[in-house]
Scaffold this active site. Structure first.
Site, PDB file in Angstrom:
ATOM      1  N   HIS A   1     -24.833   8.326 -11.478  1.00 34.07           N
ATOM      2  CA  HIS A   1     -26.148   8.174 -12.091  1.00 34.07           C
ATOM      3  C   HIS A   1     -26.540   6.696 -12.150  1.00 34.07           C
ATOM      4  O   HIS A   1     -25.711   5.803 -11.952  1.00 34.07           O
ATOM      5  CB  HIS A   1     -26.135   8.738 -13.514  1.00 34.07           C
ATOM      6  CG  HIS A   1     -25.188   7.994 -14.411  1.00 34.07           C
ATOM      7  ND1 HIS A   1     -23.825   8.187 -14.372  1.00 34.07           N
ATOM      8  CD2 HIS A   1     -25.410   7.045 -15.353  1.00 34.07           C
ATOM      9  CE1 HIS A   1     -23.247   7.391 -15.256  1.00 34.07           C
ATOM     10  NE2 HIS A   1     -24.182   6.687 -15.856  1.00 34.07           N
TER      11      HIS A   1
ATOM     12  N   ASP B   1     -28.506   3.892 -14.869  1.00 32.45           N
ATOM     13  CA  ASP B   1     -28.793   3.797 -16.300  1.00 32.45           C
ATOM     14  C   ASP B   1     -30.244   3.369 -16.484  1.00 32.45           C
ATOM     15  O   ASP B   1     -30.795   2.646 -15.651  1.00 32.45           O
ATOM     16  CB  ASP B   1     -27.895   2.744 -16.961  1.00 32.45           C
ATOM     17  CG  ASP B   1     -26.432   3.148 -16.923  1.00 32.45           C
ATOM     18  OD1 ASP B   1     -26.142   4.358 -16.848  1.00 32.45           O
ATOM     19  OD2 ASP B   1     -25.572   2.233 -16.968  1.00 32.45           O
TER      20      ASP B   1
ATOM     21  N   HIS C   1     -23.359   4.661 -10.375  1.00 35.24           N
ATOM     22  CA  HIS C   1     -21.945   4.694 -10.793  1.00 35.24           C
ATOM     23  C   HIS C   1     -21.603   6.022 -11.442  1.00 35.24           C
ATOM     24  O   HIS C   1     -22.478   6.795 -11.842  1.00 35.24           O
ATOM     25  CB  HIS C   1     -21.641   3.542 -11.737  1.00 35.24           C
ATOM     26  CG  HIS C   1     -22.490   3.541 -12.987  1.00 35.24           C
ATOM     27  ND1 HIS C   1     -23.834   3.181 -12.971  1.00 35.24           N
ATOM     28  CD2 HIS C   1     -22.194   3.853 -14.276  1.00 35.24           C
ATOM     29  CE1 HIS C   1     -24.329   3.259 -14.203  1.00 35.24           C
ATOM     30  NE2 HIS C   1     -23.353   3.683 -15.011  1.00 35.24           N
TER      31      HIS C   1
ATOM     32  N   ARG D   1     -10.413   9.241 -24.259  1.00 39.88           N
ATOM     33  CA  ARG D   1     -10.873   7.892 -23.924  1.00 39.88           C
ATOM     34  C   ARG D   1     -12.208   7.651 -24.619  1.00 39.88           C
ATOM     35  O   ARG D   1     -13.092   8.520 -24.626  1.00 39.88           O
ATOM     36  CB  ARG D   1     -11.040   7.787 -22.411  1.00 39.88           C
ATOM     37  CG  ARG D   1     -11.640   6.477 -21.952  1.00 39.88           C
ATOM     38  CD  ARG D   1     -11.795   6.412 -20.440  1.00 39.88           C
ATOM     39  NE  ARG D   1     -12.429   5.165 -20.089  1.00 39.88           N
ATOM     40  CZ  ARG D   1     -13.414   5.030 -19.205  1.00 39.88           C
ATOM     41  NH1 ARG D   1     -13.842   6.088 -18.532  1.00 39.88           N
ATOM     42  NH2 ARG D   1     -13.936   3.855 -18.968  1.00 39.88           N
TER      43      ARG D   1
END
Ligand SMILES: *[C@@H]1O[C@H](CO)[C@@H](O)[C@H](O)[C@H]1NC(C)=O
Ligand SMILES: *[C@@H]1O[C@H](CO)[C@@H](O)[C@H](O)[C@H]1NC(C)=O
Ligand SMILES: *[C@@H]1O[C@H](CO)[C@@H](O)[C@H](O)[C@H]1NC(C)=O
Ligand SMILES: *[C@@H]1O[C@H](CO)[C@@H](O)[C@H](O)[C@H]1NC(C)=O
Ligand SMILES: *[C@@H]1O[C@H](CO)[C@@H](O)[C@H](O)[C@H]1NC(C)=O
Ligand SMILES: *[C@@H]1O[C@H](CO)[C@@H](O)[C@H](O)[C@H]1NC(C)=O
Ligand SMILES: *[C@@H]1O[C@H](CO)[C@@H](O)[C@H](O)[C@H]1NC(C)=O
Length: 738
Positions: free
Chosen positions: A667, A669, A719, A729
């Site tokens: 995607h 940002d 990314h 995480r």
């Protein structure tokens, strides 16, 4: 007593030589063999108070010959600060004068000593006495005491002080003797009234050739005259100048309630501090702990947590890292806050055997602050092995590990280290008091706070942190209730008591000791409340939450570029990462990674994550401030010429776990640039994870806890979040300048 110094510098009046230049301040045109008079200073002091020591220091500096009367005797002269009394002084003087009565050339100067300093030398006094052309000269003041009805009997004066003050008398020995030999009253009768009556008798005034020092040539009484007096800095010496009469008085007397003003003057006069040499008594009588033959002194540390205080675990860590043998430290903690019990418990569990003892009085005891402080101080007082009591409040961040040693070495009865609020003029002392006993700014306050004047300063009030000698608690301050007095704050009560006992309080700014933190606006309804302190206590916030190597980004280019235009740098400390994760888990409402999202405008997210927004935990203002303070400078460094507004709507913590959401598909940002901060450790906390940038076929698979990526958001930097295969995480993400 030794007879040195001021013996021989004046024309003998019996030679009937008068001054040809009576207004001249210099006498050097007279041949020295005419100068045959001696000056003897007589003072009454029953104890070696701090004030007495200061008096002697100034007298020794000018080489006065001083004879002390009454030392060690019980004082029966009444409380002269508040009511009449002082007859004991006349009695002692009368006795001393009997032996001196026939010394015609001897000039006697009778002065108080607890509240008096010399600003000039004996030659000057003798010269000015000579110029006054009388056999006896009394100090004068503008206020009449103790009997106002005597006012009319005083000779009128055209200008100058009209009334007699008995704190300073100078005259030829036979004449002084003729005055004091008339004494036949009680020790607690008033000395000033006695002298006044003699002076007001016209016959005696004439035969004893008496007058008053109306224009403060020799004697400066400060009562009612504080506004007339200024410090005059010269080379080497500091004097006071009386601006009303343009005189430089030699004897400065803090009579009445001007003791504090005298203390202020005494920080300079005659040679305590000046611009050329700085502090000249700071190294007098110091204790050198490095030369100690026996073991270190025992110190009781009284810790006072009287309100919710940010950074309390850090406060305790600083106690732990003080450079002082821990087996010589006993700790007494008064904690008034249930909120802090967990912090104390944790500290105690980890360090219970470090100190010689560790005692906590908790909120369940319901002690007032004054009672708690009395209790702490009394623990030292009652323990004969307690050499020092070191009182410290939880809002004092001692950054100087040597503080306790440095204070002990300074060897004062009560001394505090200067601590100030970061970038403010707020500190832990007052340089002066207002008439009602509260803060007033002294002329030197700002210079002391900013360390433009460095030294050890006698001040009327201090709080938050100070060291008191155990011996003083068992002598001068042996009562048990100093912190409770009328309706005063406990520290104001202590200081007033110390002032009234004549115990000087000092503040030292010879070193950087640390700072005062702000306890205002401390909201303790979050899980990790210190995270919210970025505005109120920015220095402590940075120290706790910003990575140790962050500043090296700018000094040493300490950052990496693992993929084109993807910058990687340290920003958060381990604590910041842990506390943010804890805060989010404590909040607990993870979004679940659904497309429908009420939190955002439009209500639909194309690439949703399992997250919590900063706004949801009320952390958005703080987070944006963090971006402005710590991210913007990095942006400017790596994308030079781009000035970020530091504005972001989407600020959130993402949770990746195989059970819920493990990865994020490729995607862009909605940002000019994005930061992505790893909040935990690969391999220990999770496996897998990382980020891949498609255009460059470049992956970063070993994120580092506390390190941030910074990369452009659109166009070039498509990314994806690589799958987390085990564990959980966490990352913190902001889309900046959307
Ligand atoms: C006091 O006496 C000492 C030793 O005689 C001398 O060095 C010093 O200059 C004198 N001080 C003053 C202020 O005259
Ligand atoms: C006081 O004594 C001085 C000498 O010390 C003398 O010159 C003066 O006349 C005397 N004054 C009176 C009023 O006796
Ligand atoms: C604590 O002390 C205050 C004042 O002494 C008193 O008003 C209050 O009731 C006490 N609280 C408890 C829980 O004992
Ligand atoms: C303290 O924080 C809580 C939780 O974020 C919030 O609801 C409350 O309004 C805050 N109190 C103050 C005085 O800011
Ligand atoms: C800072 O960098 C040094 C090496 O340059 C490293 O030894 C140290 O651990 C780093 N500090 C932290 C908190 O990672
Ligand atoms: C991407 O890089 C990997 C090795 O890092 C390589 O195996 C792969 O072929 C590359 N893919 C492309 C499309 O270049
Ligand atoms: C996942 O992590 C747990 C504990 O961290 C570990 O016990 C387990 O072996 C790990 N599983 C895999 C498949 O690595």
């Amino acid at each position: 007593t030794q007879d040195h110094g001021a013996n021989l510098y004046l024309v003998n009046p019996s030679l009937n030589l008068t001054f040809q230049h009576p207004r001249s301040r210099e006498i050097k045109f007279y041949p020295s063999f005419f100068f045959s008079e001696k000056l003897l200073v007589l003072t009454v002091a029953t104890e070696e108070t701090d004030g007495f020591r200061r008096f002697m220091q100034s007298a020794n500096y000018f080489n006065y010959t001083v004879k002390v009367l009454g030392m060690g005797e019980a004082w029966k002269g009444g409380d002269v600060g508040r009511s009449i009394g002082g007859g004991q002084k006349v009695k002692l003087l009368k006795k001393a004068m009997e032996d001196l009565a026939d010394q015609e050339d001897l000039v006697v100067l009778s002065v108080d000593s607890y509240d008096l300093i010399f600003a000039g030398g004996p030659e000057e006094i003798l010269r000015k006495f000579q110029q006054a052309n009388h056999k006896v000269l009394f100090a004068a003041e503008g206020l009449i005491w103790p009997d106002k009805r005597l006012s009319d009997k005083y000779p009128s004066v055209r200008s100058g002080k009209r009334y007699l003050n008995s704190g300073g008398i100078i005259g030829y020995a036979p004449y002084i003797n003729r005055i004091v030999s008339q004494w036949n009253l009680h020790d607690n009768d008033d000395d000033q009234l006695f002298y006044t009556k003699i002076y007001l008798d016209p016959l005696q005034r004439e035969t004893l050739n008496m007058t008053l020092d109306h224009k403060c040539q020799i004697f400066q009484n400060l009562n009612g005259a504080v506004d007339e007096v200024l410090l005059k800095f010269g080379t080497g010496r500091v004097r006071v100048r009386n601006t009303a009469y343009d005189s430089l008085p030699v004897v400065v007397h803090g009579n009445g309630n001007t003791k504090m003003y005298l203390n202020y003057l005494g920080n300079y006069v005659p040679n305590a501090w000046n611009y050329e040499h700085g502090c000249s008594h700071c190294d007098d009588d110091v204790v050198d702990l490095s030369q100690l033959k026996v073991s270190y002194p025992n110190v009781l540390v009284g810790v006072f947590i009287e309100q919710p205080t940010p950074f309390l675990p850090e406060f305790f860590q600083r106690l732990l890292t003080l450079d002082y043998p821990k087996d010589k430290l006993k700790i007494f903690v008064h904690n008034n806050e249930v909120y802090h019990e967990k912090h104390i418990q944790r500290f105690w569990e980890e360090n219970r055997n470090v100190f010689s003892s560790f005692k906590v009085v908790g909120p369940e005891e319901n002690l007032s602050q004054g009672e708690a402080r009395n209790m702490g101080m009394d623990l030292c007082r009652k323990d004969a092995t307690c050499d020092y009591y070191f009182s410290i409040d939880s809002d004092v961040m001692l950054t100087n590990r040597q503080t306790v040693k440095l204070l002990i070495e300074q060897n004062r009865k009560i001394i505090g280290p200067l601590v100030t609020r970061h970038s403010k003029l707020w500190s832990n002392f007052w340089g002066a008091l207002s008439l009602d006993g509260y803060y007033a700014r002294s002329e030197d306050y700002v210079d002391i706070v900013q360390r433009k004047r460095v030294g050890v300063w006698n001040i009327p009030y201090m709080a938050h942190v100070y060291l008191v000698k155990g011996s003083v608690l068992r002598n001068e301050l042996k009562e048990r209730n100093y912190f409770v007095l009328e309706k005063l704050d406990p520290d104001m009560a202590l200081c007033r008591n110390a002032r009234e006992m004549g115990v000087f309080m000092y503040i030292t700014n010879r070193h950087d000791f640390g700072r005062l933190i702000s306890t205002a606006n401390y909201n303790i309804s979050h899980y990790n409340n210190d995270l919210w302190q970025i505005f109120e206590n920015p220095v402590d916030w940075k120290e706790k939450y910003i990575h140790q190597n962050y500043t090296r980004i700018f000094t040493e280019n300490f950052l990496e570029q693992p993929c084109p235009d993807v910058f990687w740098f340290p920003v958060f400390s381990v604590k910041a990462c842990d506390e943010i994760v804890e805060e989010m888990e404590h909040y607990g409402s993870w979004s679940g990674g659904k497309h429908e999202d009420k939190r955002i405008s439009g209500g639909y997210e194309t690439v949703p994550t399992d997250d919590i927004h900063m706004k949801q935990i009320g952390f958005d203002k703080e987070w944006l401030h963090f971006i402005r303070e710590f991210i913007s400078p990095v942006t400017l460094k790596v994308f030079s010429g781009y000035y970020t507004k530091g504005y972001a709507i989407m600020n959130f913590v993402v949770k990746y776990t195989p059970e819920r959401q493990a990865y994020l598909r490729p995607h862009h940002d909605s940002s000019t640039f994005t930061i992505n901060i790893a909040l935990n450790n690969k391999d220990t906390d999770f496996q897998g994870g990382g980020c891949r940038f498609h255009r460059y076929n470049c992956s970063i698979e070993s994120p580092r806890k506390g390190w941030s990526f910074m990369h452009p958001g659109r166009l070039t930097h498509l990314h994806e979040g690589l799958p987390t295969t085990n564990g959980t995480r966490y990352i913190a993400v902001s889309f900046i300048d959307p």
